[in-house]
Design a protein around this motif. Sequence first.
Motif, mmCIF file in Angstrom:
data_model
loop_
_atom_site.group_PDB
_atom_site.id
_atom_site.type_symbol
_atom_site.label_atom_id
_atom_site.label_comp_id
_atom_site.label_asym_id
_atom_site.label_seq_id
_atom_site.Cartn_x
_atom_site.Cartn_y
_atom_site.Cartn_z
ATOM 1 N N ASN A 176 6.512 -10.220 7.757
ATOM 2 C CA ASN A 176 5.958 -8.988 7.220
ATOM 3 C C ASN A 176 4.447 -9.133 7.127
ATOM 4 N N SER A 177 3.699 -8.156 7.625
ATOM 5 C CA SER A 177 2.245 -8.237 7.549
ATOM 6 C C SER A 177 1.663 -6.845 7.328
ATOM 7 N N SER A 178 0.414 -6.806 6.884
ATOM 8 C CA SER A 178 -0.223 -5.522 6.623
ATOM 9 C C SER A 178 -1.727 -5.629 6.797
ATOM 10 N N ASP A 179 -2.386 -4.469 6.850
ATOM 11 C CA ASP A 179 -3.836 -4.465 6.843
ATOM 12 C C ASP A 179 -4.308 -4.434 5.395
ATOM 13 N N ASN A 180 -5.549 -4.786 5.167
ATOM 14 C CA ASN A 180 -6.069 -4.900 3.809
ATOM 15 C C ASN A 180 -6.137 -3.560 3.087
ATOM 16 N N ALA A 181 -6.152 -2.476 3.825
ATOM 17 C CA ALA A 181 -6.264 -1.155 3.219
ATOM 18 C C ALA A 181 -4.925 -0.565 2.823
ATOM 19 N N LYS A 182 -3.838 -1.319 3.011
ATOM 20 C CA LYS A 182 -2.489 -0.874 2.651
ATOM 21 C C LYS A 182 -2.063 0.352 3.453
ATOM 22 N N ASN A 183 -2.646 0.549 4.637
ATOM 23 C CA ASN A 183 -2.306 1.722 5.428
ATOM 24 C C ASN A 183 -1.249 1.455 6.483
ATOM 25 N N THR A 184 -1.064 0.202 6.834
ATOM 26 C CA THR A 184 -0.102 -0.146 7.877
ATOM 27 C C THR A 184 0.682 -1.376 7.467
ATOM 28 N N LEU A 185 1.978 -1.309 7.670
ATOM 29 C CA LEU A 185 2.869 -2.435 7.401
ATOM 30 C C LEU A 185 3.647 -2.716 8.674
ATOM 31 N N ASN A 186 3.712 -3.979 9.057
ATOM 32 C CA ASN A 186 4.433 -4.356 10.266
ATOM 33 C C ASN A 186 5.533 -5.361 9.942
ATOM 34 N N LEU A 187 6.626 -5.240 10.655
ATOM 35 C CA LEU A 187 7.720 -6.205 10.521
ATOM 36 C C LEU A 187 8.014 -6.755 11.910
ATOM 37 N N GLN A 188 7.610 -7.991 12.145
ATOM 38 C CA GLN A 188 7.905 -8.667 13.401
ATOM 39 C C GLN A 188 9.265 -9.314 13.279
ATOM 40 N N MET A 189 10.183 -8.919 14.130
ATOM 41 C CA MET A 189 11.558 -9.422 14.070
ATOM 42 C C MET A 189 11.839 -10.244 15.316
#
Length: 126
Positions: free
Chosen positions: A70-83
């Motif tokens: 799980n990762s995100s940008d510092n601005a809390k605008n995008t969340l990614n889930l690499q599976m």
Amino acid sequence: QVQLVESGGGLVQAGDSLRLSCAASGRTFSSTAMGWFRQAPGKDREFVATIRWIAGVTYYADSVKGRFANSSDNAKNTLNLQMNSLKPEDTAVYYCAASQKLYGATVYSTQFYDYWGQGTQVTVSS
């Protein structure tokens, strides 16, 4: 209010990888945590992963630990889930969720989250 839109789902084979994204808009600065849940047909919605901003900690379900990131940008605008290393049992609708709570429920519970996306289907064939 926070709006969440997931993307990136699809049909893959066992062992393949897939990356989900969640675009957040609105009052994202007020969120305390963002994460992912999934729901398979006939089953309850279950916790997958979440980032708790205040603690700077990411939590994972045991079933995905070591395979999902799980990762995100510092601005809390995008969340990614690499599976990675996907399994047929990962098949489900995946939901992005955001919380504005500091207390009241565990991050592993759906009750901790205030906002939900519409979900994106992930199907893993054997």
